[in-house]
Scaffold this active site. Structure first.
Site, PDB file in Angstrom:
ATOM      1  N   HIS A   1      -5.385   3.382 -16.968  1.00 12.26           N
ATOM      2  CA  HIS A   1      -4.544   4.334 -16.244  1.00 12.26           C
ATOM      3  C   HIS A   1      -5.156   5.728 -16.250  1.00 12.26           C
ATOM      4  O   HIS A   1      -5.041   6.464 -15.274  1.00 12.26           O
ATOM      5  CB  HIS A   1      -3.156   4.363 -16.882  1.00 12.26           C
ATOM      6  CG  HIS A   1      -2.153   5.138 -16.112  1.00 12.26           C
ATOM      7  ND1 HIS A   1      -1.720   4.767 -14.849  1.00 12.26           N
ATOM      8  CD2 HIS A   1      -1.468   6.271 -16.420  1.00 12.26           C
ATOM      9  CE1 HIS A   1      -0.832   5.640 -14.413  1.00 12.26           C
ATOM     10  NE2 HIS A   1      -0.659   6.570 -15.342  1.00 12.26           N
TER      11      HIS A   1
ATOM     12  N   SER B   1      -0.744   9.064 -10.935  1.00 11.20           N
ATOM     13  CA  SER B   1       0.451   8.480 -11.528  1.00 11.20           C
ATOM     14  C   SER B   1       1.715   9.049 -10.868  1.00 11.20           C
ATOM     15  O   SER B   1       1.904   8.915  -9.658  1.00 11.20           O
ATOM     16  CB  SER B   1       0.424   8.698 -13.039  1.00 11.20           C
ATOM     17  OG  SER B   1       1.354   7.879 -13.700  1.00 11.20           O
TER      18      SER B   1
ATOM     19  N   ASP C   1      -5.008  -1.287 -15.682  1.00  9.50           N
ATOM     20  CA  ASP C   1      -4.006  -0.241 -15.884  1.00  9.50           C
ATOM     21  C   ASP C   1      -2.789  -0.862 -16.564  1.00  9.50           C
ATOM     22  O   ASP C   1      -2.101  -1.705 -15.985  1.00  9.50           O
ATOM     23  CB  ASP C   1      -3.617   0.365 -14.532  1.00  9.50           C
ATOM     24  CG  ASP C   1      -2.772   1.608 -14.647  1.00  9.50           C
ATOM     25  OD1 ASP C   1      -1.940   1.677 -15.572  1.00  9.50           O
ATOM     26  OD2 ASP C   1      -2.926   2.509 -13.803  1.00  9.50           O
TER      27      ASP C   1
END
Length: 276
Positions: free
Chosen positions: A256, A97, A227
């Protein structure tokens, strides 16, 4: 605790486990978490004989809750300070991320001669926010909403995010893991509200296009197609086209937070790439 102090006086906490002579794997965590988010991966690769390193970003986890420097340039420079302190070479850098953005900027600007490979997992590059040059991005109002929720009630916001879209626990039939939710909350609440608030701008508005173009080491781009935090169409599908030596691996139905919920699949895939 193991810490280093940056040039601007910030104490950065890090973990460094395993044989000093082994190839190092460095993990870069996502917003608003800490190096603890990588525990499953670090234990896995430790068993495989690697040296594993992870640090807490400034304002996160056990690092200093400073007022300034909550931007990607400082994130990458702080990571570089840890790498230089440990004199890591031939390292594999893995970022999730926001940590994927940190890896991109670190490798592009600081990693020459130190980096063997890179991995971007569910990562924010090239740029998340919608602009004229990035029409497929998310509207700025999305990120304004995150800031408003954090400022109003961070503790509740940090329950709602992992309970719902982060791990896909809001999907029909999802098996909700209360321990995972609690661990996410614990990590988030250990950090600084100011760092988290300003970090939203850092992960959403930073343009990593030139960083991606500058990376020449083999880079694996991994993303779940479900995601809900960093939509794949405007992130990994674009990033892999900008990399000189990039490979894309898409995971059907993964969220995610797939490094946690699907570690049994992700960890062996990471190992295969590192060994390749």
């Amino acid at each position: 605790m193991s810490t280093i102090t940056t040039q601007d006086g910030v104490d950065i906490f890090y973990k460094d486990w395993g044989p000093r002579t082994a190839q190092p794997i460095v993990f870069h965590h996502g917003w608003p978490l800490s190096s603890d988010d990588w525990d499953t991966q670090m234990l896995f690769f430790l068993e495989q004989g690697y040296r594993v390193i992870a640090h807490d970003r400034r304002g996160h986890g056990r690092s200093s809750q400073v007022s300034d420097g909550h931007d990607v340039d400082h994130y990458a420079a702080d990571a570089a300070a840890v790498m230089e302190h440990l004199d890591l070479r031939n390292a594999v850098h893995i970022g999730h991320s926001t940590g994927g953005g940190e890896v991109a900027r670190y490798v592009a600007r600081h990693g020459k001669g130190r980096v063997a490979k890179a991995v971007l997992i569910s990562a924010v590059p090239p740029i998340m926010v919608k602009t004229d040059a990035n029409p497929g991005g998310l509207p700025i109002e999305v990120f304004d909403g995150l800031r408003a929720a954090l400022a109003a009630n961070r503790a509740q916001f940090f329950r709602d995010l992992p309970s719902g879209p982060f791990y896909g626990f809001n999907r029909p039939g999802a098996k909700v893991d209360e321990g995972v939710i609690a661990n996410w909350w614990r990590q988030g609440m250990n950090g600084s509200a100011k760092a988290h608030y300003e970090g939203i701008k850092a992960f959403s508005e930073t343009d990593f296009t030139e960083d991606l173009k500058a990376i020449d080491v083999p880079t694996l781009v991994m993303h779940g197609d479900d995601d809900q935090i960093v939509p794949i169409a405007d992130s990994s599908l674009l990033s892999v086209k900008l990399l000189k030596n990039g490979t894309l691996k898409v995971y059907e139905g993964y969220s995610h937070g797939m490094c946690t919920t699907n570690a049994d699949v992700i960890n062996p895939d990471l190992l295969a790439f590192i060994k390749s």
